[in-house]
Write a protein that holds these residues in place. Structure first.
Motif, PDB file in Angstrom:
ATOM      1  N   ARG A  34      -8.770 -26.743   8.220  1.00  0.00           N
ATOM      2  CA  ARG A  34     -10.119 -26.846   8.842  1.00  0.00           C
ATOM      3  C   ARG A  34     -10.687 -25.627   9.227  1.00  0.00           C
ATOM      4  O   ARG A  34      -9.771 -24.844   9.906  1.00  0.00           O
ATOM      5  CB  ARG A  34     -10.281 -27.780   9.794  1.00  0.00           C
ATOM      6  CG  ARG A  34     -11.802 -28.059  10.444  1.00  0.00           C
ATOM      7  CD  ARG A  34     -11.387 -29.241  11.519  1.00  0.00           C
ATOM      8  NE  ARG A  34     -12.935 -29.220  11.976  1.00  0.00           N
ATOM      9  CZ  ARG A  34     -13.246 -28.992  13.441  1.00  0.00           C
ATOM     10  NH1 ARG A  34     -12.387 -28.544  14.292  1.00  0.00           N
ATOM     11  NH2 ARG A  34     -14.227 -29.227  13.692  1.00  0.00           N
ATOM     12  N   VAL A  36     -14.549 -23.773  10.608  1.00  0.00           N
ATOM     13  CA  VAL A  36     -15.850 -23.833  10.908  1.00  0.00           C
ATOM     14  C   VAL A  36     -16.429 -22.266  11.183  1.00  0.00           C
ATOM     15  O   VAL A  36     -15.742 -21.489  11.843  1.00  0.00           O
ATOM     16  CB  VAL A  36     -16.197 -24.670  12.211  1.00  0.00           C
ATOM     17  CG1 VAL A  36     -17.617 -24.652  12.396  1.00  0.00           C
ATOM     18  CG2 VAL A  36     -15.613 -26.084  12.043  1.00  0.00           C
ATOM     19  N   GLN A  49     -24.166 -23.595  10.407  1.00  0.00           N
ATOM     20  CA  GLN A  49     -22.859 -23.946  10.552  1.00  0.00           C
ATOM     21  C   GLN A  49     -22.113 -24.674   9.335  1.00  0.00           C
ATOM     22  O   GLN A  49     -22.436 -25.474   9.185  1.00  0.00           O
ATOM     23  CB  GLN A  49     -22.570 -24.751  11.819  1.00  0.00           C
ATOM     24  CG  GLN A  49     -22.818 -24.146  13.124  1.00  0.00           C
ATOM     25  CD  GLN A  49     -21.645 -23.198  13.579  1.00  0.00           C
ATOM     26  OE1 GLN A  49     -21.843 -21.990  13.416  1.00  0.00           O
ATOM     27  NE2 GLN A  49     -20.512 -23.621  13.913  1.00  0.00           N
ATOM     28  N   GLU A  51     -18.646 -26.276   7.845  1.00  0.00           N
ATOM     29  CA  GLU A  51     -17.133 -26.688   7.997  1.00  0.00           C
ATOM     30  C   GLU A  51     -16.537 -27.512   6.827  1.00  0.00           C
ATOM     31  O   GLU A  51     -17.198 -27.963   5.827  1.00  0.00           O
ATOM     32  CB  GLU A  51     -17.461 -27.617   8.998  1.00  0.00           C
ATOM     33  CG  GLU A  51     -15.879 -28.583   9.552  1.00  0.00           C
ATOM     34  CD  GLU A  51     -16.164 -29.641  10.333  1.00  0.00           C
ATOM     35  OE1 GLU A  51     -15.042 -30.049  10.699  1.00  0.00           O
ATOM     36  OE2 GLU A  51     -17.102 -30.215  10.641  1.00  0.00           O
ATOM     37  N   TYR A  52     -15.452 -26.813   6.535  1.00  0.00           N
ATOM     38  CA  TYR A  52     -14.348 -27.411   5.402  1.00  0.00           C
ATOM     39  C   TYR A  52     -13.206 -28.176   6.362  1.00  0.00           C
ATOM     40  O   TYR A  52     -12.859 -27.214   6.991  1.00  0.00           O
ATOM     41  CB  TYR A  52     -14.099 -26.394   4.514  1.00  0.00           C
ATOM     42  CG  TYR A  52     -15.195 -25.942   3.379  1.00  0.00           C
ATOM     43  CD1 TYR A  52     -15.162 -26.626   2.333  1.00  0.00           C
ATOM     44  CD2 TYR A  52     -16.056 -24.887   3.614  1.00  0.00           C
ATOM     45  CE1 TYR A  52     -16.084 -26.328   1.197  1.00  0.00           C
ATOM     46  CE2 TYR A  52     -16.930 -24.574   2.511  1.00  0.00           C
ATOM     47  CZ  TYR A  52     -17.090 -25.476   1.587  1.00  0.00           C
ATOM     48  OH  TYR A  52     -18.023 -25.148   0.274  1.00  0.00           O
ATOM     49  N   ALA A  53     -13.091 -29.235   5.784  1.00  0.00           N
ATOM     50  CA  ALA A  53     -12.034 -29.816   6.530  1.00  0.00           C
ATOM     51  C   ALA A  53     -11.364 -30.857   5.409  1.00  0.00           C
ATOM     52  O   ALA A  53     -11.975 -31.669   5.086  1.00  0.00           O
ATOM     53  CB  ALA A  53     -12.270 -30.531   7.663  1.00  0.00           C
TER      54      ALA A  53
END
Length: 153
Positions: A34, A36, A49, A51-53
Motif C-alpha cells: 500500500r 498513499v 491524494q 492510493e494504491y493498495a
C-alpha cells in the motif's frame, strides 16, 4: 502496469509549481502492499491524494482463482478495485539514495529515493486446480523507479 507507472512518475508533481520540496511531504504511507502519495494526476494544478493498495484473497470472490486479490486505485478517497482480475501479487519495495532497501512500513519517508514495483497476474479462472503451476502467469517488475519530482532529505 502503464497506469501505475504513469501515476508513480507524477508522485510529487504539481503543474505550475516547483513540486513538493521533499519526498516526506509527498508520500504519506509507504508499506509493502500500500502506498498513499500526493500528485497532480489530472494536470490541473490541484494536488490529488493517490492510493494504491492490494486487498486480501477473501475480498475477491468473483473469480475461481483462489490466489488473486483486488488491487485498488483511489484518487482523493474515491475509487474501486481496478477491473483487472487475476492479480496475485502487488509488492512495493523502497530504497534510499545508497540503494539500501528500507524496511516496511517506512517510517522515515524522507529516505525514499527509488521504488520497486512488482505485479504478478494469473488467469482469474484456474484451468487446472490440481497443478497450479500449469496455469498461465504474467510477471511485471519496475526495477528502481526513480522519483524525478522530488528531493530527498
Amino acid at each position: 502496469a502503464q497506469m501505475i507507472e504513469r501515476d508513480f512518475l507524477r508522485l510529487g508533481y504539481l503543474r505550475g509549481s516547483e513540486n513538493l520540496s521533499y519526498v516526506i511531504n509527498a508520500i504519506s504511507v509507504a508499506d509493502s502492499n500500500r502506498i498513499v502519495f500526493s500528485a497532480d494526476i489530472d494536470n490541473n494544478s490541484v494536488m490529488d491524494q493517490v492510493e494504491y493498495a492490494a486487498g486480501t484473497r477473501s475480498q475477491l470472490t468473483a473469480t475461481s482463482n483462489p490466489f488473486d486479490v483486488p488491487l485498488t486505485r483511489r484518487i482523493n478517497g474515491a475509487g474501486r478495485p481496478i477491473q483487472s482480475f487475476g492479480i496475485t501479487n502487488f509488492t512495493l519495495e523502497y530504497f534510499n539514495y545508497t540503494g539500501k532497501k528500507l524496511t516496511t512500513p517506512v517510517t522515515n519517508r524522507g529516505e525514499i529515493c527509488t521504488i520497486s514495483i512488482t505485479i504478478s497476474c494469473e488467469s482469474p479462472h484456474f484451468s487446472d486446480v490440481d497443478f497450479e503451476d500449469y496455469n498461465a502467469k504474467a510477471f511485471w517488475k519496475q526495477m528502481r523507479l526513480a522519483l524525478p519530482n522530488l528531493r530527498y532529505k
